[in-house]
Scaffold this motif. Structure first.
Motif, PDB file in Angstrom:
ATOM      1  N   LEU A  68      -4.292  -4.748   4.321  1.00  0.00           N
ATOM      2  CA  LEU A  68      -4.089  -3.799   3.224  1.00  0.00           C
ATOM      3  C   LEU A  68      -5.413  -3.225   2.734  1.00  0.00           C
ATOM      4  CD1 LEU A  68      -1.271  -5.650   1.285  1.00  0.00           C
ATOM      5  CD2 LEU A  68      -1.098  -3.378   2.297  1.00  0.00           C
ATOM      6  N   ARG A  69      -6.443  -4.036   2.705  1.00  0.00           N
ATOM      7  CA  ARG A  69      -7.750  -3.517   2.299  1.00  0.00           C
ATOM      8  C   ARG A  69      -8.296  -2.541   3.332  1.00  0.00           C
ATOM      9  NH1 ARG A  69     -10.704  -8.876  -0.375  1.00  0.00           N
ATOM     10  NH2 ARG A  69      -9.398  -8.899  -2.272  1.00  0.00           N
ATOM     11  N   ARG A  70      -8.081  -2.824   4.596  1.00  0.00           N
ATOM     12  CA  ARG A  70      -8.493  -1.880   5.647  1.00  0.00           C
ATOM     13  C   ARG A  70      -7.726  -0.565   5.513  1.00  0.00           C
ATOM     14  NH1 ARG A  70      -7.783  -4.484  11.352  1.00  0.00           N
ATOM     15  NH2 ARG A  70      -8.227  -2.308  11.915  1.00  0.00           N
ATOM     16  N   ALA A  71      -6.448  -0.673   5.215  1.00  0.00           N
ATOM     17  CA  ALA A  71      -5.640   0.537   5.050  1.00  0.00           C
ATOM     18  C   ALA A  71      -6.119   1.358   3.866  1.00  0.00           C
ATOM     19  CB  ALA A  71      -4.173   0.152   4.862  1.00  0.00           C
ATOM     20  N   ALA A  72      -6.426   0.706   2.744  1.00  0.00           N
ATOM     21  CA  ALA A  72      -6.883   1.424   1.552  1.00  0.00           C
ATOM     22  C   ALA A  72      -8.177   2.179   1.835  1.00  0.00           C
ATOM     23  CB  ALA A  72      -7.065   0.454   0.396  1.00  0.00           C
ATOM     24  N   ARG A  73      -9.070   1.564   2.618  1.00  0.00           N
ATOM     25  CA  ARG A  73     -10.329   2.247   2.962  1.00  0.00           C
ATOM     26  C   ARG A  73     -10.094   3.388   3.940  1.00  0.00           C
ATOM     27  NH1 ARG A  73     -12.254  -3.193   3.157  1.00  0.00           N
ATOM     28  NH2 ARG A  73     -12.039  -3.180   5.437  1.00  0.00           N
ATOM     29  N   ALA A  74      -9.071   3.225   4.788  1.00  0.00           N
ATOM     30  CA  ALA A  74      -8.833   4.237   5.825  1.00  0.00           C
ATOM     31  C   ALA A  74      -8.151   5.488   5.293  1.00  0.00           C
ATOM     32  CB  ALA A  74      -7.988   3.623   6.953  1.00  0.00           C
ATOM     33  N   PHE A  75      -7.411   5.374   4.194  1.00  0.00           N
ATOM     34  CA  PHE A  75      -6.764   6.559   3.635  1.00  0.00           C
ATOM     35  C   PHE A  75      -7.823   7.505   3.063  1.00  0.00           C
ATOM     36  CE2 PHE A  75      -2.838   3.890   3.295  1.00  0.00           C
ATOM     37  CZ  PHE A  75      -2.016   4.731   4.040  1.00  0.00           C
ATOM     38  N   GLY A  76      -7.607   8.785   3.252  1.00  0.00           N
ATOM     39  CA  GLY A  76      -8.572   9.787   2.803  1.00  0.00           C
ATOM     40  C   GLY A  76      -8.562   9.961   1.295  1.00  0.00           C
ATOM     41  N   PRO A  77      -9.561  10.703   0.761  1.00  0.00           N
ATOM     42  CA  PRO A  77      -9.669  10.908  -0.691  1.00  0.00           C
ATOM     43  C   PRO A  77      -8.476  11.645  -1.293  1.00  0.00           C
ATOM     44  CG  PRO A  77     -11.204  12.329   0.498  1.00  0.00           C
ATOM     45  CD  PRO A  77     -10.661  11.371   1.500  1.00  0.00           C
ATOM     46  N   LYS A  78      -7.765  12.409  -0.480  1.00  0.00           N
ATOM     47  CA  LYS A  78      -6.611  13.143  -0.991  1.00  0.00           C
ATOM     48  C   LYS A  78      -5.312  12.320  -0.937  1.00  0.00           C
ATOM     49  CE  LYS A  78      -8.407  17.733   0.196  1.00  0.00           C
ATOM     50  NZ  LYS A  78      -8.133  18.999   0.933  1.00  0.00           N
ATOM     51  N   GLU A  79      -5.397  11.105  -0.420  1.00  0.00           N
ATOM     52  CA  GLU A  79      -4.207  10.260  -0.277  1.00  0.00           C
ATOM     53  C   GLU A  79      -4.194   9.172  -1.355  1.00  0.00           C
ATOM     54  OE1 GLU A  79      -3.192  10.170   4.356  1.00  0.00           O
ATOM     55  OE2 GLU A  79      -5.269   9.625   3.950  1.00  0.00           O
ATOM     56  N   ALA A  80      -4.273   9.620  -2.605  1.00  0.00           N
ATOM     57  CA  ALA A  80      -4.348   8.685  -3.737  1.00  0.00           C
ATOM     58  C   ALA A  80      -3.095   7.823  -3.856  1.00  0.00           C
ATOM     59  CB  ALA A  80      -4.576   9.463  -5.030  1.00  0.00           C
ATOM     60  N   VAL A  81      -1.932   8.414  -3.572  1.00  0.00           N
ATOM     61  CA  VAL A  81      -0.682   7.665  -3.688  1.00  0.00           C
ATOM     62  C   VAL A  81      -0.646   6.528  -2.674  1.00  0.00           C
ATOM     63  CG1 VAL A  81       1.826   7.799  -3.431  1.00  0.00           C
ATOM     64  CG2 VAL A  81       0.596   9.609  -4.636  1.00  0.00           C
ATOM     65  N   ALA A  82      -1.074   6.801  -1.462  1.00  0.00           N
ATOM     66  CA  ALA A  82      -1.078   5.767  -0.423  1.00  0.00           C
ATOM     67  C   ALA A  82      -2.019   4.630  -0.803  1.00  0.00           C
ATOM     68  CB  ALA A  82      -1.485   6.376   0.911  1.00  0.00           C
ATOM     69  N   ARG A  83      -3.198   4.971  -1.324  1.00  0.00           N
ATOM     70  CA  ARG A  83      -4.129   3.921  -1.748  1.00  0.00           C
ATOM     71  C   ARG A  83      -3.549   3.114  -2.907  1.00  0.00           C
ATOM     72  NH1 ARG A  83      -7.931   7.991  -1.446  1.00  0.00           N
ATOM     73  NH2 ARG A  83      -8.190   7.968  -3.711  1.00  0.00           N
ATOM     74  N   ALA A  84      -2.882   3.803  -3.820  1.00  0.00           N
ATOM     75  CA  ALA A  84      -2.276   3.097  -4.954  1.00  0.00           C
ATOM     76  C   ALA A  84      -1.200   2.123  -4.476  1.00  0.00           C
ATOM     77  CB  ALA A  84      -1.682   4.106  -5.934  1.00  0.00           C
ATOM     78  N   ARG A  85      -0.413   2.534  -3.484  1.00  0.00           N
ATOM     79  CA  ARG A  85       0.600   1.629  -2.945  1.00  0.00           C
ATOM     80  C   ARG A  85      -0.036   0.401  -2.321  1.00  0.00           C
ATOM     81  NH1 ARG A  85       4.140   6.418  -0.018  1.00  0.00           N
ATOM     82  NH2 ARG A  85       5.221   7.178  -1.908  1.00  0.00           N
ATOM     83  N   CYS A  86      -1.177   0.576  -1.688  1.00  0.00           N
ATOM     84  CA  CYS A  86      -1.892  -0.578  -1.109  1.00  0.00           C
ATOM     85  C   CYS A  86      -2.350  -1.531  -2.203  1.00  0.00           C
ATOM     86  CB  CYS A  86      -3.091  -0.103  -0.297  1.00  0.00           C
ATOM     87  SG  CYS A  86      -2.678   0.733   1.254  1.00  0.00           S
ATOM     88  N   VAL A  87      -2.813  -0.972  -3.326  1.00  0.00           N
ATOM     89  CA  VAL A  87      -3.239  -1.810  -4.450  1.00  0.00           C
ATOM     90  C   VAL A  87      -2.067  -2.614  -4.986  1.00  0.00           C
ATOM     91  CG1 VAL A  87      -4.100  -1.776  -6.822  1.00  0.00           C
ATOM     92  CG2 VAL A  87      -5.166  -0.320  -5.092  1.00  0.00           C
ATOM     93  N   VAL A  88      -0.907  -1.970  -5.112  1.00  0.00           N
ATOM     94  CA  VAL A  88       0.285  -2.668  -5.607  1.00  0.00           C
ATOM     95  C   VAL A  88       0.685  -3.785  -4.648  1.00  0.00           C
ATOM     96  CG1 VAL A  88       2.738  -2.412  -6.139  1.00  0.00           C
ATOM     97  CG2 VAL A  88       1.112  -0.672  -6.899  1.00  0.00           C
ATOM     98  N   ALA A  89       0.659  -3.492  -3.352  1.00  0.00           N
ATOM     99  CA  ALA A  89       1.018  -4.515  -2.371  1.00  0.00           C
ATOM    100  C   ALA A  89       0.044  -5.686  -2.414  1.00  0.00           C
ATOM    101  CB  ALA A  89       1.049  -3.899  -0.972  1.00  0.00           C
ATOM    102  N   GLU A  90      -1.256  -5.381  -2.567  1.00  0.00           N
ATOM    103  CA  GLU A  90      -2.248  -6.460  -2.637  1.00  0.00           C
ATOM    104  C   GLU A  90      -2.065  -7.276  -3.915  1.00  0.00           C
ATOM    105  OE1 GLU A  90      -7.086  -7.148  -2.397  1.00  0.00           O
ATOM    106  OE2 GLU A  90      -6.251  -5.152  -1.991  1.00  0.00           O
ATOM    107  N   ALA A  91      -1.688  -6.608  -5.006  1.00  0.00           N
ATOM    108  CA  ALA A  91      -1.437  -7.334  -6.259  1.00  0.00           C
ATOM    109  C   ALA A  91      -0.253  -8.284  -6.106  1.00  0.00           C
ATOM    110  CB  ALA A  91      -1.182  -6.341  -7.384  1.00  0.00           C
ATOM    111  N   GLU A  92       0.765  -7.851  -5.371  1.00  0.00           N
ATOM    112  CA  GLU A  92       1.909  -8.737  -5.158  1.00  0.00           C
ATOM    113  C   GLU A  92       1.513  -9.956  -4.335  1.00  0.00           C
ATOM    114  OE1 GLU A  92       6.637  -8.528  -4.073  1.00  0.00           O
ATOM    115  OE2 GLU A  92       5.345  -6.873  -3.456  1.00  0.00           O
TER     116      GLU A  92
END
Length: 406
Positions: free
Chosen positions: A53-77
């Motif tokens: 999930l951390r690799r995915a969050a870094r791989a998403f581009g600056p315009k993909e804020a929603v995707a990064r936010a979903r990764c944060v939620v998944a990591e929080a879970e």
């Protein structure tokens, strides 16, 4: 989004992590990494899931804020399941705000439920209820509705509102059955078992019997004078006196409550309160002082009268005195209560949940480990503690929570 990513996402939503991995296991793009991380979390490999999930969050581009936010939620879970209670709540709150701003209400609600579950776990029930009050589960999919009802039931159980808890669990069961996710159904069934297992013991007139959670609720609402050894308090239908910070006074009132209507000898009280084998003049003098303090503390609920042999409890309004004890007598019962959920805990997470110092918790864990009641794995900061649940007992009354209001 390509067809494989869509199919993998649907498989995860249906609780099929292996089906998701079959579609994206060999891919290294950001969406695939995120889905692989969620799949590994569902399979129980939380360390690998967090890395993906951390690799995915870094791989998403600056315009993909929603995707990064979903990764944060998944990591929080994952952090919550791992009992890593020190994860940054601000990051989850920011992710939730991003999801709400972009119209992803389902994942934003899931983030809110994670916040509430963390608050519930550490005993901050009022704050958890306030956050939950702003969520309406009606428009959410069945899995999220089931999660909502499980949180509602958890708060109700901790407040000893068993009727509300049972109703919430019935709604959760219907939603979980509709969702068709076996793990969710199992979680609801596990929550249901709390209502059918002994949650405490009633000690009265020299006899002892187990109590279900509903019976505990009824006892605390009755007109009896209850010496509550779960919360270290004394209460009747009109008032509550907490002795949580006065262990000597509580030891005295518990001994008097167990013996009521008979009295308790001075020697027995000295042994219970001061752990002295023989009562000398200094012990008897200290006992007189502590009995005076107990009379002052309980003046609205009961008196403490002197007898030829010792002392006796005399309730002012109640016609009966009973002692509500924990389901098992254990010096470190609160620590065991958290470990009994079957998850692995760090000592720092336990300290945060219990509101105690990490050193105090570590001493308790070392004592329990010496008695073979808990076990640990890992070293240093990665060290975790766990134990299987105590068969046949619920730990609701061992967890931190306020007494039911009058």
């Amino acid at each position: 989004m390509d067809s494989l990513i869509t199919a993998a996402a649907r498989a995860l939503a249906a609780g099929d992590p292996l089906g998701a991995l079959n579609r994206v296991a060999l891919r290294g793009d950001a969406p695939a990494l995120a889905l692989r991380g969620i799949a590994m979390a569902q399979l129980g490999d939380l360390v690998r899931a967090k890395v993906l999930l951390r690799r995915a969050a870094r791989a998403f581009g600056p315009k993909e804020a929603v995707a990064r936010a979903r990764c944060v939620v998944a990591e929080a879970e994952i952090a919550l399941v791992s009992r890593d209670l020190g994860w940054p709540a601000k990051a989850l709150d920011a992710a939730r705000a991003t999801l709400e701003e972009h119209g992803d209400r389902a994942n934003a609600a899931h983030a809110r439920y994670l916040e509430v579950r963390r608050l519930l776990l550490i005993g901050r029930l009022d704050e958890a209820e306030r956050k939950l009050a702003g969520l309406d589960p009606a428009p959410f999919p069945p899995a999220l509705s089931a999660a909502h009802e499980l949180v509602v039931a958890g708060i109700a159980l901790r407040h000893l509102r068993t009727k509300a808890a049972r109703a919430a669990l019935a709604r959760a069961e219907r939603a979980a059955r509709h969702a068709g996710i076996p793990a969710l159904t199992a979680e609801v069934e596990s929550a249901y078992r709390v209502l059918s297992q002994p949650a405490g013991r009633l000690l009265a007139r020299g006899e002892e019997r187990p109590l279900l959670l509903e019976e505990v609720e009824a006892l605390l609402a009755s007109k009896a004078l209850v010496v509550d050894a779960c919360r270290h308090a004394v209460r009747d239908a009109g008032a509550v006196v907490s002795l949580a910070t006065r262990p000597v006074l509580f030891a005295l009132v518990r001994a008097l409550g167990e013996a009521w209507p008979a009295d308790v000898s001075r020697g027995t009280l000295v042994a219970r309160a001061f752990r002295a084998k023989h009562a000398d003049a200094s012990h008897r003098a200290r006992l007189r002082v502590e009995i005076g303090r107990l009379r002052t503390a309980l003046r609205t609920l009961a008196g403490v009268s002197a007898t030829k042999e010792g002392f006796a409890l005399a309730p002012r309004r109640a016609r009966e005195v009973v002692v509500l004890a924990r389901p098992v007598d254990e010096a470190h019962a609160s620590v065991l209560a958290f470990l009994a959920d079957g998850e692995s805990w760090s000592s720092s997470a336990l300290a945060l949940a219990l509101g105690a110092s990490q050193r105090t918790v570590q001493r308790a864990l070392d004592s329990l480990a010496a008695a073979a009641k808990v076990q640990s794995f890992g070293r240093g900061r990665a060290r975790r503690w766990m134990t299987p649940p105590v068969p046949g007992f619920t730990t609701t009354l061992l967890l931190p929570a306020p007494l039911p209001s009058d």
